[in-house]
Design a protein around this motif. Structure first.
Motif, PDB file in Angstrom:
ATOM      1  N   LEU A  65       0.722  -1.004   0.059  1.00 58.22           N
ATOM      2  CA  LEU A  65       0.283   0.056  -0.095  1.00 58.22           C
ATOM      3  C   LEU A  65       0.924   1.261  -0.150  1.00 58.22           C
ATOM      4  CD1 LEU A  65      -2.770  -1.169   2.329  1.00 58.22           C
ATOM      5  CD2 LEU A  65      -3.034  -0.544  -0.281  1.00 58.22           C
ATOM      6  N   LEU A  66       2.069   1.228   0.816  1.00 56.53           N
ATOM      7  CA  LEU A  66       2.835   2.266   0.661  1.00 56.53           C
ATOM      8  C   LEU A  66       3.457   2.625  -0.673  1.00 56.53           C
ATOM      9  CD1 LEU A  66       4.977   2.129   4.105  1.00 56.53           C
ATOM     10  CD2 LEU A  66       3.237   4.003   3.215  1.00 56.53           C
ATOM     11  N   GLY A  67       3.814   1.663  -1.526  1.00 61.09           N
ATOM     12  CA  GLY A  67       4.426   1.624  -2.702  1.00 61.09           C
ATOM     13  C   GLY A  67       3.241   1.991  -3.569  1.00 61.09           C
ATOM     14  N   ARG A  68       2.041   1.849  -3.445  1.00 64.53           N
ATOM     15  CA  ARG A  68       0.972   2.151  -4.304  1.00 64.53           C
ATOM     16  C   ARG A  68       0.371   3.392  -4.151  1.00 64.53           C
ATOM     17  NH1 ARG A  68      -3.604  -1.019  -7.134  1.00 64.53           N
ATOM     18  NH2 ARG A  68      -4.684   0.802  -8.089  1.00 64.53           N
ATOM     19  N   THR A  69       0.201   3.719  -2.988  1.00 62.08           N
ATOM     20  CA  THR A  69      -0.638   4.975  -2.485  1.00 62.08           C
ATOM     21  C   THR A  69       0.390   5.825  -1.758  1.00 62.08           C
ATOM     22  OG1 THR A  69      -1.398   4.214  -0.516  1.00 62.08           O
ATOM     23  CG2 THR A  69      -2.563   3.623  -2.574  1.00 62.08           C
ATOM     24  N   GLY A  70       1.352   5.408  -0.967  1.00 61.35           N
ATOM     25  CA  GLY A  70       1.974   6.275   0.007  1.00 61.35           C
ATOM     26  C   GLY A  70       1.373   6.469   1.205  1.00 61.35           C
ATOM     27  N   GLU A  71       0.288   5.600   1.494  1.00 66.06           N
ATOM     28  CA  GLU A  71      -0.398   5.674   2.673  1.00 66.06           C
ATOM     29  C   GLU A  71      -0.920   4.273   3.169  1.00 66.06           C
ATOM     30  OE1 GLU A  71      -3.784   8.452   2.192  1.00 66.06           O
ATOM     31  OE2 GLU A  71      -4.240   8.386   4.207  1.00 66.06           O
ATOM     32  N   CYS A  72      -0.806   3.930   4.349  1.00 67.47           N
ATOM     33  CA  CYS A  72      -1.441   2.811   5.108  1.00 67.47           C
ATOM     34  C   CYS A  72      -1.999   2.861   6.428  1.00 67.47           C
ATOM     35  CB  CYS A  72      -0.499   1.523   4.579  1.00 67.47           C
ATOM     36  SG  CYS A  72      -1.252  -0.059   5.322  1.00 67.47           S
ATOM     37  N   ARG A  73      -2.969   2.383   6.874  1.00 72.73           N
ATOM     38  CA  ARG A  73      -3.330   2.346   8.256  1.00 72.73           C
ATOM     39  C   ARG A  73      -3.678   0.921   8.682  1.00 72.73           C
ATOM     40  NH1 ARG A  73      -5.280   6.976   6.752  1.00 72.73           N
ATOM     41  NH2 ARG A  73      -7.202   6.344   5.958  1.00 72.73           N
ATOM     42  N   LEU A  74      -2.980   0.525   9.516  1.00 71.55           N
ATOM     43  CA  LEU A  74      -3.351  -1.087   9.918  1.00 71.55           C
ATOM     44  C   LEU A  74      -3.079  -1.138  11.676  1.00 71.55           C
ATOM     45  CD1 LEU A  74      -0.158  -3.068   8.956  1.00 71.55           C
ATOM     46  CD2 LEU A  74      -0.342  -0.760   8.970  1.00 71.55           C
ATOM     47  N   SER A  75      -3.576  -2.344  12.066  1.00 73.41           N
ATOM     48  CA  SER A  75      -3.009  -2.653  13.509  1.00 73.41           C
ATOM     49  C   SER A  75      -1.911  -3.731  13.328  1.00 73.41           C
ATOM     50  CB  SER A  75      -4.266  -3.059  14.314  1.00 73.41           C
ATOM     51  OG  SER A  75      -4.808  -4.126  13.619  1.00 73.41           O
ATOM     52  N   TYR A  76      -1.552  -4.082  14.907  1.00 70.54           N
ATOM     53  CA  TYR A  76      -0.419  -5.087  14.724  1.00 70.54           C
ATOM     54  C   TYR A  76      -0.875  -6.313  14.127  1.00 70.54           C
ATOM     55  CZ  TYR A  76       2.628  -1.956  16.726  1.00 70.54           C
ATOM     56  OH  TYR A  76       3.516  -0.827  16.851  1.00 70.54           O
ATOM     57  N   PRO A  77      -0.162  -7.194  13.621  1.00 69.57           N
ATOM     58  CA  PRO A  77      -0.445  -8.407  12.815  1.00 69.57           C
ATOM     59  C   PRO A  77      -0.863  -9.532  13.926  1.00 69.57           C
ATOM     60  CG  PRO A  77       1.753  -8.284  12.435  1.00 69.57           C
ATOM     61  CD  PRO A  77       1.268  -6.795  13.080  1.00 69.57           C
ATOM     62  N   GLY A  78      -1.594 -10.669  13.619  1.00 69.72           N
ATOM     63  CA  GLY A  78      -1.787 -11.654  14.556  1.00 69.72           C
ATOM     64  C   GLY A  78      -0.689 -12.797  14.016  1.00 69.72           C
ATOM     65  N   GLY A  79      -1.317 -14.142  13.906  1.00 64.11           N
ATOM     66  CA  GLY A  79      -0.607 -15.190  13.346  1.00 64.11           C
ATOM     67  C   GLY A  79      -0.482 -15.952  14.421  1.00 64.11           C
ATOM     68  N   CYS A  80       0.289 -17.051  14.139  1.00 63.98           N
ATOM     69  CA  CYS A  80       0.448 -18.173  15.378  1.00 63.98           C
ATOM     70  C   CYS A  80       1.385 -17.648  16.425  1.00 63.98           C
ATOM     71  CB  CYS A  80       1.389 -19.267  14.643  1.00 63.98           C
ATOM     72  SG  CYS A  80       0.507 -20.552  13.652  1.00 63.98           S
ATOM     73  N   GLU A  81       1.040 -18.222  17.723  1.00 69.11           N
ATOM     74  CA  GLU A  81       1.768 -17.642  18.771  1.00 69.11           C
ATOM     75  C   GLU A  81       3.065 -18.312  19.002  1.00 69.11           C
ATOM     76  OE1 GLU A  81      -0.928 -15.068  18.980  1.00 69.11           O
ATOM     77  OE2 GLU A  81       0.720 -15.134  20.509  1.00 69.11           O
ATOM     78  N   LEU A  82       3.866 -18.010  18.357  1.00 68.19           N
ATOM     79  CA  LEU A  82       5.385 -18.658  18.314  1.00 68.19           C
ATOM     80  C   LEU A  82       6.300 -17.888  19.272  1.00 68.19           C
ATOM     81  CD1 LEU A  82       5.548 -19.229  14.383  1.00 68.19           C
ATOM     82  CD2 LEU A  82       4.757 -20.721  16.265  1.00 68.19           C
ATOM     83  N   GLY A  83       5.819 -16.913  19.992  1.00 73.90           N
ATOM     84  CA  GLY A  83       6.530 -15.873  20.543  1.00 73.90           C
ATOM     85  C   GLY A  83       6.123 -14.503  20.065  1.00 73.90           C
ATOM     86  N   PRO A  84       6.958 -13.550  20.848  1.00 74.46           N
ATOM     87  CA  PRO A  84       6.560 -12.351  20.222  1.00 74.46           C
ATOM     88  C   PRO A  84       6.920 -12.165  18.776  1.00 74.46           C
ATOM     89  CG  PRO A  84       8.608 -12.242  21.714  1.00 74.46           C
ATOM     90  CD  PRO A  84       8.155 -13.582  21.645  1.00 74.46           C
ATOM     91  N   ARG A  85       5.805 -11.452  17.983  1.00 73.51           N
ATOM     92  CA  ARG A  85       6.150 -11.339  16.691  1.00 73.51           C
ATOM     93  C   ARG A  85       6.301  -9.873  16.147  1.00 73.51           C
ATOM     94  NH1 ARG A  85       3.899 -16.013  14.083  1.00 73.51           N
ATOM     95  NH2 ARG A  85       5.094 -15.242  12.406  1.00 73.51           N
ATOM     96  N   PRO A  86       7.191  -9.203  16.675  1.00 69.92           N
ATOM     97  CA  PRO A  86       7.485  -7.755  16.442  1.00 69.92           C
ATOM     98  C   PRO A  86       7.628  -7.426  14.949  1.00 69.92           C
ATOM     99  CG  PRO A  86       9.483  -8.717  17.136  1.00 69.92           C
ATOM    100  CD  PRO A  86       8.513  -9.920  17.387  1.00 69.92           C
ATOM    101  N   ALA A 124       9.894  -0.539  -2.153  1.00 70.47           N
ATOM    102  CA  ALA A 124      11.067   0.146  -2.984  1.00 70.47           C
ATOM    103  C   ALA A 124      10.886   0.119  -4.310  1.00 70.47           C
ATOM    104  CB  ALA A 124      12.009  -0.677  -2.465  1.00 70.47           C
ATOM    105  N   CYS A 125       9.874  -0.799  -4.546  1.00 73.90           N
ATOM    106  CA  CYS A 125       9.559  -1.020  -6.213  1.00 73.90           C
ATOM    107  C   CYS A 125       9.274   0.415  -7.000  1.00 73.90           C
ATOM    108  CB  CYS A 125       8.358  -1.853  -6.345  1.00 73.90           C
ATOM    109  SG  CYS A 125       8.912  -3.493  -6.571  1.00 73.90           S
ATOM    110  N   THR A 126       8.681   1.453  -5.996  1.00 72.99           N
ATOM    111  CA  THR A 126       8.137   2.708  -6.813  1.00 72.99           C
ATOM    112  C   THR A 126       8.990   3.620  -6.250  1.00 72.99           C
ATOM    113  OG1 THR A 126       6.205   2.673  -5.353  1.00 72.99           O
ATOM    114  CG2 THR A 126       5.804   1.646  -7.544  1.00 72.99           C
ATOM    115  N   ALA A 127       9.860   3.403  -5.268  1.00 73.82           N
ATOM    116  CA  ALA A 127      10.696   4.578  -4.857  1.00 73.82           C
ATOM    117  C   ALA A 127      11.299   5.174  -5.728  1.00 73.82           C
ATOM    118  CB  ALA A 127      11.478   3.938  -3.359  1.00 73.82           C
TER     119      ALA A 127
END
Ligand code: EPZ
Length: 421
Positions: free
Chosen positions: A101-122, A174-177
């Motif tokens: 989205l940053l490469g396409r529009t220069g903007e994005c709003r999101l929260s932290y991702p989920g996924g398997c609990e393998l430990g902290p997923r920073p 970086a594709c459109t940077a």
């Protein structure tokens, strides 16, 4: 609630066509949002995570639909840059839409991702790299607001850890940077190469993918366009079914399995006493009636032993002759399948990131719960080798990464069925 009923004690002797790679399909779907236009992704596995990615794409105003084994995405029209919290939490890969989205529009709003609990997923490596590219990222009330005025600016980025997701996010953004971006310390996983092949076919200019140094020469957004692309085979799903055959003294051909990307795994299976070789159609394995313990398995970034295959290999080795050690060096908490394997009679001791596996003569079927995606697959591998019947619940986690695992195991000669109740 659905569960798997697996009856063990049968040698898995059969052939199976391996599914397309989940960990390639997901970043590719995100890349379709970056490029705009119409894309056809072939051999996309029917997985819960793929469905979640399709929901994100549709929520952004693009069109995403399945046509048989293919996914068609038309991202000509993009009406939003917000990724809803429920979809962000549904899987780790949701963060991969950030770079697109940053490469396409220069903007994005999101929260932290989920996924398997393998430990902290920073995602600190993702965010610091995108900031170096010029993104302004604020974090408040659990929401990340990412913006950049005009185009991102190419720069040099050194990754302190070869993070797969961070490497993918940087490539996408970086594709459109403006100018050149050089990623040092990049992840070398084959899925990164698959993504680069797709992006270059869409008009991007990326070189060095698959190595530690990737160079992206930014292009104007308008230069990117859609394409057709076949998703690479899933090396982890292939590893899973090879382990199921190995655990049961079986003999199998996993058609389409990428031998060139499975070296660390096949080396371990050979140490365990299996014959593994590349036939023209995929990976062929024959196993002894009882495996040998493998003295040491350490998970590493590619091309080292893959962390995603750690649980399924451990499951196959629970009945091996002797004692071996497994060191999980990628994630903090990736032994959650151990307690469930112990319920089936395995002898495993863990301390931190180290597990000591002492082979037992037999495993017995039990009622077990999938703790995460690959841990759940490991329970299915063990169930194939156990005496009697095993019930596996937590299928929503297994279905994130395996296309109808019960059908695959049955096709290989096992006895597995999905039941409700
Ligand atoms: C990808 O996850 C895969 N997922 C994982 O597969 C896989 O286990 C992992 O790479 C490692 O190979 C997909 O491709 C969708 P990472 P990712 O960033 O990108 C730390 C499966 O079972 N880290 O390479 O999330 C992180 O905590 C899944 O299919 C940071 O500290 O993995 C972890 O310890 C599970 N900061 C390590 O790096 C960051 O900003 C590896 O993470 C990012 C990562």
């Amino acid at each position: 609630m659905q569960k798997l009923k697996i009856t063990g004690g049968r040698r898995l002797c059969g052939e199976l066509e391996i599914q397309g790679a989940k960990n390639s399909a997901l970043p590719l779907m995100s890349a379709c949002v970056l490029v705009g236009g119409s894309c056809r992704l072939k051999r996309v596995p029917a997985l819960a995570d793929v469905h979640a990615a399709a929901r994100i794409i549709n929520r952004l105003g693009c069109k995403c639909r399945r046509e048989g084994k293919d996914i068609l995405i038309d991202s000509s029209v993009l009406t939003g840059v917000d990724i809803p919290d429920d979809l962000m939490r549904s899987m780790r890969s949701s963060v991969i839409f950030l770079g697109a989205l940053l490469g396409r529009t220069g903007e994005c709003r999101l929260s932290y991702p989920g996924g398997c609990e393998l430990g902290p997923r920073p995602i600190d490596l993702h965010l610091s790299a995108l900031r170096k590219l010029g993104a302004v990222i604020t974090e408040e009330h659990g929401t990340l607001r990412c913006t950049c005025t005009g185009r991102l600016r190419g720069t040099r980025i050194e990754l302190s850890f070869p993070s797969v997701g961070a490497t993918e996010n940087i490539m996408l953004a970086a594709c459109t940077a403006e100018g050149e971006t050089v990623i040092s310390g990049a992840a070398r996983e084959p899925e990164i190469e698959d993504l680069a092949r797709f992006l270059n076919a869409c008009g991007a200019r990326i070189s060095g993918a698959g190595g530690h140094r990737i160079v992206i020469n930014g292009v104007e957004r308008a230069r990117l366009h859609g394409t057709e692309h076949e998703v690479m085979p899933d090396r982890i799903a292939a590893a899973t079914y090879l382990c199921a055959a190995a655990a049961t003294g079986g003999e199998t051909l996993i058609k389409g399995a990428p031998a060139e990307h499975s070296g660390a795994l096949t080396d371990v299976l050979r140490q365990a006493g299996c014959r593994v070789f590349e036939s023209g159609r995929g990976l062929y394995l024959t196993a002894p009636a009882r495996l040998r313990a493998v003295p040491m398995i350490r998970t590493c970034p590619y091309p080292g032993f893959p962390t995603d295959a750690q649980a399924v290999v451990m499951a196959a080795l629970t009945r091996a002759r002797g004692t071996g050690m497994v060191v999980e060096r990628i994630f903090e908490n990736r032994f959650r399948h151990v307690d469930e394997l112990i319920r089936m009679g395995a002898d495993i001791k863990t301390e931190g990131r180290v597990a000591v596996v002492t082979g037992v003569d037999r495993l017995s079927g039990a009622a077990v719960v999938a703790p995460d995606l690959r841990g759940g697959a490991a329970l299915c591998v063990a169930a194939c080798a156990a005496e009697g019947e095993t019930e596996v619940t937590g299928l929503n986690l297994i279905d994130r990464g395996y296309e109808a695992i019960e059908k695959a195991l049955t096709e290989l000669g096992g006895k597995a069925e999905r039941v409700s109740g």
